[in-house]
Design an enzyme around this catalytic site. Structure first.
Site, mmCIF file in Angstrom:
data_model
loop_
_atom_site.group_PDB
_atom_site.id
_atom_site.type_symbol
_atom_site.label_atom_id
_atom_site.label_comp_id
_atom_site.label_asym_id
_atom_site.label_seq_id
_atom_site.Cartn_x
_atom_site.Cartn_y
_atom_site.Cartn_z
ATOM 1 N N CYS A 178 14.738 10.458 69.161
ATOM 2 C CA CYS A 178 13.432 11.107 69.314
ATOM 3 C C CYS A 178 13.116 11.513 70.749
ATOM 4 C CB CYS A 178 12.337 10.193 68.770
ATOM 5 S SG CYS A 178 12.487 9.921 66.985
ATOM 6 N N HIS A 180 5.881 12.315 71.899
ATOM 7 C CA HIS A 180 6.610 12.271 70.640
ATOM 8 C C HIS A 180 5.657 11.796 69.550
ATOM 9 C CE1 HIS A 180 9.258 11.188 67.455
ATOM 10 N NE2 HIS A 180 9.162 9.888 67.673
ATOM 11 N N ASN A 184 6.477 12.661 61.628
ATOM 12 C CA ASN A 184 7.394 12.425 62.740
ATOM 13 C C ASN A 184 8.640 13.269 62.495
ATOM 14 O OD1 ASN A 184 9.401 11.404 64.453
ATOM 15 N ND2 ASN A 184 8.751 9.296 64.240
#
Length: 326
Positions: free
Chosen positions: A113, A253, A283
């Site tokens: 990520c 993020h 996400n």
């Protein structure tokens, strides 16, 4: 350091909208539980004939249009992904082919990520030697590696891609002032896909035990973020020669909405606006940072001179930060 500018941004998410109700049933939860735990109301999942490179190429085209450039103008393509089309070749090679960027070197970066910030740093280094233009893409298709019965993961993740075009010639446009990267390999077990690599090839036992799926120690990840991110951000801003008061925008993020609220409160950025896309996209792994940057840019959220703190964190464990002057 080379004066690298952001010349354009772009994003792409699949058409299929997946509601909380759809993922809740198999996971043994409900919409209210997911919303309360994550702040996510829906996400997008790729169609059966879409792979990571398809999403990445679409985001890349959007970023090139934003920059007023063509694929022939690119000297390098870097794709950040932890869900490649195949173990080999690099997903970036497919993106190069789809875009027709025949003169561009193309390679992948996997920092999960945090990947887009790592890719941004890699592209900056290449441009420092070669000049020209770089296309940096974060793209992931997590829906293919999720155990639909695992409520710790299936409720969180969506698919998507985001991109930025960089130029090394200076001049006008948002400037990438500083980038910092961190890795914590001793915590690598917190987020992983156990099987599918050289350590544990896929076989019948792996499939029976579900080891081909993405796994995450949610409590361990929260502890990592809480223990490390405030200290790392404080050090990063100090190294950049700016104060928390100087930051106008925080683009993190998009891990989990509840986590982001906690993180943001602990960073003490009194003037900053935090930007989110997870409510509708979930996400999206390495894609979440560039998707969110593009969303804010296209909404006119940034004004010239604004300082933007981009923060990626996740598997590895890893963290990456970029300071952008709009």
């Amino acid at each position: 350091m080379t004066d690298v500018r952001i010349l354009g941004t772009g994003a792409y998410v699949p058409e299929r909208v997946v509601s909380n109700d759809e993922v809740a049933a198999a996971a043994g939860v409900d919409d209210a539980w997911i919303t309360a735990k994550t702040g996510i109301r829906e996400r997008r999942w790729a169609a059966g004939d879409q792979a990571t490179s398809d999403l990445a190429a679409a985001a890349g085209r959007a970023a090139l249009r934003s920059a007023g450039l063509t694929a022939e103008d690119l000297s390098v393509i870097v794709v950040a992904t932890s869900t490649p089309d195949r173990p080999q070749p690099p997903t970036a090679a497919y993106v190069q082919q789809r875009l027709g960027a025949t003169g561009a070197a193309a390679f992948d970066v996997n920092a999960v990520c945090s990947g887009t910030v790592f890719a941004l740093s890699a592209a900056e280094g290449v441009l420092g030697r070669t000049g020209g233009h770089a296309l940096v893409i974060g793209a992931d298709v997590y829906s293919r590696i999720l155990n639909r019965a695992d409520r710790r993961t299936v409720i969180l993740f969506g698919d998507g891609a985001g991109a930025v075009v960089l130029g090394a010639s200076g001049g006008q446009g948002p400037r990438v002032r500083h980038v910092a990267l961190h890795s914590f390999g001793d915590l690598s077990g917190l987020i992983e896909v156990p099987a599918g690599g050289s350590r544990m090839p896929v076989d019948e036992t792996v499939l029976d035990e579900g080891l081909q799926y993405f796994t995450m120690d949610g409590r361990g990840v929260r502890d990592f973020v809480g223990d490390h991110l405030p200290r790392l951000v404080k050090g990063f801003l100090h190294d950049c020669g700016v104060t928390p008061d100087d930051i106008a925008h925080f683009v993190p993020h998009q891990a989990n909405g509840v986590m982001l609220d906690s993180v943001f409160a602990g960073l003490d950025l009194p003037r900053a606006t935090m930007h989110r896309t997870l409510t509708h996209y979930g996400n999206t792994g390495a894609a979440s940072l560039p998707i969110t940057l593009d969303s804010a840019a296209r909404a006119g959220a940034f004004t010239p001179g604004d300082l933007i703190l981009m923060a990626g964190f996740g598997g590895g464990m890893a963290a990456g930060f970029a300071l952008v002057e709009w």
